[in-house]
Motif scaffolding. Structure first.
Motif, PDB file in Angstrom:
ATOM      1  N   LEU A   1       5.123   9.819  -0.200  1.00 54.02           N
ATOM      2  CA  LEU A   1       4.256   8.668  -0.462  1.00 54.02           C
ATOM      3  C   LEU A   1       5.077   7.435  -0.113  1.00 54.02           C
ATOM      4  CD1 LEU A   1       2.901   9.933  -3.899  1.00 54.02           C
ATOM      5  CD2 LEU A   1       1.508   9.604  -1.843  1.00 54.02           C
ATOM      6  N   GLU A   2       4.732   6.778   0.998  1.00 51.90           N
ATOM      7  CA  GLU A   2       5.523   5.652   1.502  1.00 51.90           C
ATOM      8  C   GLU A   2       4.922   4.340   1.022  1.00 51.90           C
ATOM      9  OE1 GLU A   2       4.515   6.233   5.540  1.00 51.90           O
ATOM     10  OE2 GLU A   2       5.919   7.887   5.860  1.00 51.90           O
TER      11      GLU A   2
ATOM     12  N   ALA B   1       0.869  -1.182   0.000  1.00 53.46           N
ATOM     13  CA  ALA B   1       0.000   0.000   0.000  1.00 53.46           C
ATOM     14  C   ALA B   1       0.904   1.229   0.000  1.00 53.46           C
ATOM     15  CB  ALA B   1      -0.908   0.009   1.217  1.00 53.46           C
ATOM     16  N   VAL B   2       0.405   2.297  -0.577  1.00 52.78           N
ATOM     17  CA  VAL B   2       1.130   3.567  -0.573  1.00 52.78           C
ATOM     18  C   VAL B   2       0.387   4.494   0.370  1.00 52.78           C
ATOM     19  CG1 VAL B   2       1.851   5.555  -1.949  1.00 52.78           C
ATOM     20  CG2 VAL B   2       1.920   3.255  -2.932  1.00 52.78           C
ATOM     21  N   GLN B   3       1.051   4.944   1.429  1.00 54.28           N
ATOM     22  CA  GLN B   3       0.358   5.781   2.399  1.00 54.28           C
ATOM     23  C   GLN B   3       1.051   7.126   2.583  1.00 54.28           C
ATOM     24  OE1 GLN B   3       0.468   3.436   6.029  1.00 54.28           O
ATOM     25  NE2 GLN B   3       2.355   4.436   6.707  1.00 54.28           N
TER      26      GLN B   3
ATOM     27  N   GLY C   1     -11.220  16.743   7.439  1.00 54.45           N
ATOM     28  CA  GLY C   1     -11.540  15.485   8.098  1.00 54.45           C
ATOM     29  C   GLY C   1     -10.586  14.343   7.788  1.00 54.45           C
ATOM     30  N   VAL C   2      -9.565  14.591   6.939  1.00 50.84           N
ATOM     31  CA  VAL C   2      -8.670  13.486   6.591  1.00 50.84           C
ATOM     32  C   VAL C   2      -7.816  13.118   7.802  1.00 50.84           C
ATOM     33  CG1 VAL C   2      -6.711  14.841   5.674  1.00 50.84           C
ATOM     34  CG2 VAL C   2      -7.148  12.551   4.802  1.00 50.84           C
ATOM     35  N   GLN C   3      -7.718  11.815   8.058  1.00 51.49           N
ATOM     36  CA  GLN C   3      -6.879  11.325   9.154  1.00 51.49           C
ATOM     37  C   GLN C   3      -5.737  10.515   8.558  1.00 51.49           C
ATOM     38  OE1 GLN C   3      -9.686   9.228  11.670  1.00 51.49           O
ATOM     39  NE2 GLN C   3     -10.051  11.073  12.887  1.00 51.49           N
ATOM     40  N   LEU C   4      -4.531  10.843   8.956  1.00 50.94           N
ATOM     41  CA  LEU C   4      -3.347  10.158   8.453  1.00 50.94           C
ATOM     42  C   LEU C   4      -2.925   9.079   9.452  1.00 50.94           C
ATOM     43  CD1 LEU C   4      -1.412  13.311   7.165  1.00 50.94           C
ATOM     44  CD2 LEU C   4      -3.022  11.864   5.933  1.00 50.94           C
ATOM     45  N   PRO C   5      -2.327   7.989   9.025  1.00 57.86           N
ATOM     46  CA  PRO C   5      -1.980   7.690   7.627  1.00 57.86           C
ATOM     47  C   PRO C   5      -3.204   7.348   6.780  1.00 57.86           C
ATOM     48  CG  PRO C   5      -1.474   5.814   9.022  1.00 57.86           C
ATOM     49  CD  PRO C   5      -1.905   6.915   9.940  1.00 57.86           C
ATOM     50  N   ARG C   6      -3.093   7.693   5.523  1.00 53.99           N
ATOM     51  CA  ARG C   6      -4.176   7.439   4.567  1.00 53.99           C
ATOM     52  C   ARG C   6      -3.583   6.947   3.252  1.00 53.99           C
ATOM     53  NH1 ARG C   6      -7.963   6.061   6.013  1.00 53.99           N
ATOM     54  NH2 ARG C   6      -9.070   7.787   6.948  1.00 53.99           N
ATOM     55  N   VAL C   7      -4.265   6.002   2.609  1.00 51.29           N
ATOM     56  CA  VAL C   7      -3.903   5.536   1.268  1.00 51.29           C
ATOM     57  C   VAL C   7      -4.744   6.337   0.276  1.00 51.29           C
ATOM     58  CG1 VAL C   7      -3.859   3.574  -0.318  1.00 51.29           C
ATOM     59  CG2 VAL C   7      -3.393   3.210   2.125  1.00 51.29           C
ATOM     60  N   PRO C   8      -4.146   7.186  -0.566  1.00 46.75           N
ATOM     61  CA  PRO C   8      -4.938   7.956  -1.537  1.00 46.75           C
ATOM     62  C   PRO C   8      -5.423   7.068  -2.692  1.00 46.75           C
ATOM     63  CG  PRO C   8      -2.714   8.888  -1.231  1.00 46.75           C
ATOM     64  CD  PRO C   8      -2.707   7.505  -0.658  1.00 46.75           C
ATOM     65  N   GLY C   9      -6.137   7.698  -3.617  1.00 54.14           N
ATOM     66  CA  GLY C   9      -6.542   7.001  -4.834  1.00 54.14           C
ATOM     67  C   GLY C   9      -8.033   6.863  -4.989  1.00 54.14           C
ATOM     68  N   HIS C  10      -8.630   7.637  -5.911  1.00 61.70           N
ATOM     69  CA  HIS C  10     -10.078   7.568  -6.125  1.00 61.70           C
ATOM     70  C   HIS C  10     -10.410   7.362  -7.609  1.00 61.70           C
ATOM     71  CE1 HIS C  10      -9.023  11.883  -6.514  1.00 61.70           C
ATOM     72  NE2 HIS C  10      -9.899  11.849  -7.501  1.00 61.70           N
ATOM     73  N   GLU C  11      -9.469   6.770  -8.349  1.00 62.05           N
ATOM     74  CA  GLU C  11      -9.750   6.370  -9.736  1.00 62.05           C
ATOM     75  C   GLU C  11      -9.377   4.893  -9.836  1.00 62.05           C
ATOM     76  OE1 GLU C  11      -7.619   8.907 -12.477  1.00 62.05           O
ATOM     77  OE2 GLU C  11      -9.087  10.511 -12.276  1.00 62.05           O
ATOM     78  N   VAL C  12     -10.194   4.073  -9.196  1.00 63.54           N
ATOM     79  CA  VAL C  12      -9.834   2.676  -8.949  1.00 63.54           C
ATOM     80  C   VAL C  12     -10.509   1.747  -9.965  1.00 63.54           C
ATOM     81  CG1 VAL C  12      -9.769   0.846  -7.213  1.00 63.54           C
ATOM     82  CG2 VAL C  12      -9.798   3.263  -6.486  1.00 63.54           C
TER      83      VAL C  12
ATOM     84  N   LEU D   1       3.254   0.527  -9.514  1.00 57.61           N
ATOM     85  CA  LEU D   1       3.070   1.076  -8.168  1.00 57.61           C
ATOM     86  C   LEU D   1       4.395   1.483  -7.512  1.00 57.61           C
ATOM     87  CD1 LEU D   1       0.830   1.524  -5.925  1.00 57.61           C
ATOM     88  CD2 LEU D   1       1.591  -0.663  -4.981  1.00 57.61           C
ATOM     89  N   GLU D   2       5.451   0.705  -7.764  1.00 59.99           N
ATOM     90  CA  GLU D   2       6.760   1.020  -7.141  1.00 59.99           C
ATOM     91  C   GLU D   2       7.243   2.421  -7.511  1.00 59.99           C
ATOM     92  OE1 GLU D   2       6.137  -1.878  -8.567  1.00 59.99           O
ATOM     93  OE2 GLU D   2       6.286  -3.192  -6.804  1.00 59.99           O
ATOM     94  N   ARG D   3       6.813   2.921  -8.664  1.00 57.62           N
ATOM     95  CA  ARG D   3       7.292   4.240  -9.110  1.00 57.62           C
ATOM     96  C   ARG D   3       6.270   5.338  -8.800  1.00 57.62           C
ATOM     97  NH1 ARG D   3       8.693   3.119 -15.155  1.00 57.62           N
ATOM     98  NH2 ARG D   3       9.078   5.359 -15.230  1.00 57.62           N
ATOM     99  N   VAL D   4       5.505   5.141  -7.712  1.00 59.96           N
ATOM    100  CA  VAL D   4       4.420   6.071  -7.382  1.00 59.96           C
ATOM    101  C   VAL D   4       4.923   7.496  -7.168  1.00 59.96           C
ATOM    102  CG1 VAL D   4       4.486   5.472  -4.911  1.00 59.96           C
ATOM    103  CG2 VAL D   4       2.398   6.438  -5.900  1.00 59.96           C
ATOM    104  N   ALA D   5       6.106   7.656  -6.546  1.00 64.19           N
ATOM    105  CA  ALA D   5       6.605   9.017  -6.275  1.00 64.19           C
ATOM    106  C   ALA D   5       6.853   9.762  -7.584  1.00 64.19           C
ATOM    107  CB  ALA D   5       7.879   8.948  -5.438  1.00 64.19           C
ATOM    108  N   GLU D   6       7.481   9.060  -8.517  1.00 62.46           N
ATOM    109  CA  GLU D   6       7.767   9.641  -9.830  1.00 62.46           C
ATOM    110  C   GLU D   6       6.455   9.943 -10.579  1.00 62.46           C
ATOM    111  OE1 GLU D   6       9.735   7.949 -13.962  1.00 62.46           O
ATOM    112  OE2 GLU D   6      10.023   6.831 -12.104  1.00 62.46           O
TER     113      GLU D   6
END
Ligand SMILES: [Zn+2]
Ligand SMILES: [Zn+2]
Length: 339
Positions: A16-17, A6-8, A54-65, A314-319
């Motif tokens: 993005l970890e 997961a990316v959080q 209202g966002v609480q961290l840690p959170r996994v983003p992504g709403h185009e699933v 997914l591994e290149r999420v930061a880029e």
């Protein structure tokens, strides 16, 4: 316990970890989705910054699933393992509050859920989603094709189909980016006399390729005057995030026409005189809920509307995220989960 990637985001403006988590089990009224692809949207920056209300961290983003149901919770009907589904920004609704009872489920007052903001989203191998957030995926669309349609797609499609324009009407799409390149395709396929508006001559071939019959270079020409010369637009779909660019086109709205706003700008100057003299409107449009997404997917499969995407593992999420933020992506950025 089986694990997943997961990316959080665990701190405001933090990185993005990529972490290992236990694969979650679906609770009542929810399903577990094996995610295949997830788009990266500019709205994800509100989650990454921690600024989303209202966002609480840690959170996994992504709403185009886009993915496949692989387990269902108690009390779930209709949806079954093996079904392909998409999940968008609207993460479900209650069905019981007054807004829901009046048919305005997008404005649900009691269980406002936003995917990847109030619950974990699709930057992961698996996610849990309420059944009210699910859109069925038709045959003929790949997971990568589905992902951007779950936000950029439904926003433009659902806005245009509710704009009051009918086939043959003059409809302009302001901006030819992630939203606009879909908006032009939808407008053309809906049978509107479609005009693309963007900065620079070099975008003209793109506008034509997407199906626009006309292109206005807003650096060379006054878009409002050009649209009036063509009879005035029934609808201008405004996808830009700059109030001055919006203002420059707004005067192109024809009598009884509507300036439909789906891009967020800090402010927009409107003259009351031009509104009342031509019975013109300026209207905002909320993207849509799961059934609107389902309609978007079905229409796209039928009519051949496709997002243009840059795809990253997914591994290149930061880029991939930086690429989205740069504004240079052609046109949407999509993560894939395959290893
Ligand atoms: Zn989005
Ligand atoms: Zn409700």
């Amino acid at each position: 316990m089986p694990k997943m990637r997961a990316v959080q985001v665990s701190s405001p403006d933090g990185p993005l970890e990529i972490v290992e988590r236990e694969i979650p089990a679906p609770g009542p009224g929810t399903v577990r989705i094996k995610v295949a692809a997830c788009g990266i949207c500019h709205s994800d920056s509100y989650i990454k910054s921690g600024h989303f209300p209202g966002v609480q961290l840690p959170r996994v983003p992504g709403h185009e699933v886009a993915g496949t149901i692989d387990a269902v919770g108690a009390g779930v009907n209709r949806w079954t393992p093996g079904q392909r589904v998409g999940v968008g920004w609207n993460g479900g609704y209650c069905g019981y509050c007054n807004a829901c009872r009046r048919g305005n489920v997008f404005a649900c007052q009691t269980s406002t859920q936003i995917t990847g903001a109030t619950f974990d989203g699709g930057y992961a191998d698996y996610m849990i989603a309420p059944v009210t957030a699910l859109a069925a995926v038709p045959e003929g669309l790949s997971d990568v094709e589905v992902a951007p349609l779950m936000c950029a797609g439904v926003t433009t499609f659902n806005c245009l189909r509710n704009s009051g324009a009918v086939p043959g009407d003059l409809v302009a799409v302001l901006g030819l980016g992630g939203l606009g390149h879909l908006g032009v395709q939808f407008a053309a396929k809906m049978g509107f006399n479609t005009v693309g508006i963007a900065r620079g001559k070099d975008k003209a071939p793109l506008a034509k390729k997407l199906g626009a019959g006309h292109y206005i270079d807003s650096q060379e020409l006054d878009p409002a005057a050009e649209l009036q010369r063509m009879g005035g637009a029934k609808v201008i779909l405004s996808t830009v995030t700059n109030g001055d660019a919006m203002r420059a086109a707004l005067g192109g709205v024809g009598v009884n026409g509507t300036f439909m706003v789906i891009g967020v700008a800090p402010s927009l100057e409107v003259s009351p005189g031009e509104l009342l003299n031509g019975r013109r409107s300026v209207k905002g449009w909320y993207s849509g809920v799961s059934i609107d997404s389902e309609d978007t997917l079905a229409f796209s499969a039928l009519a051949g509307v496709r997002s243009m995407n840059e795809v990253f593992p997914l591994e290149r999420v930061a880029e991939a995220y930086e690429r989205m933020l740069s504004g240079k992506a052609k046109f949407r950025v999509v993560l894939t989960m395959e290893q």
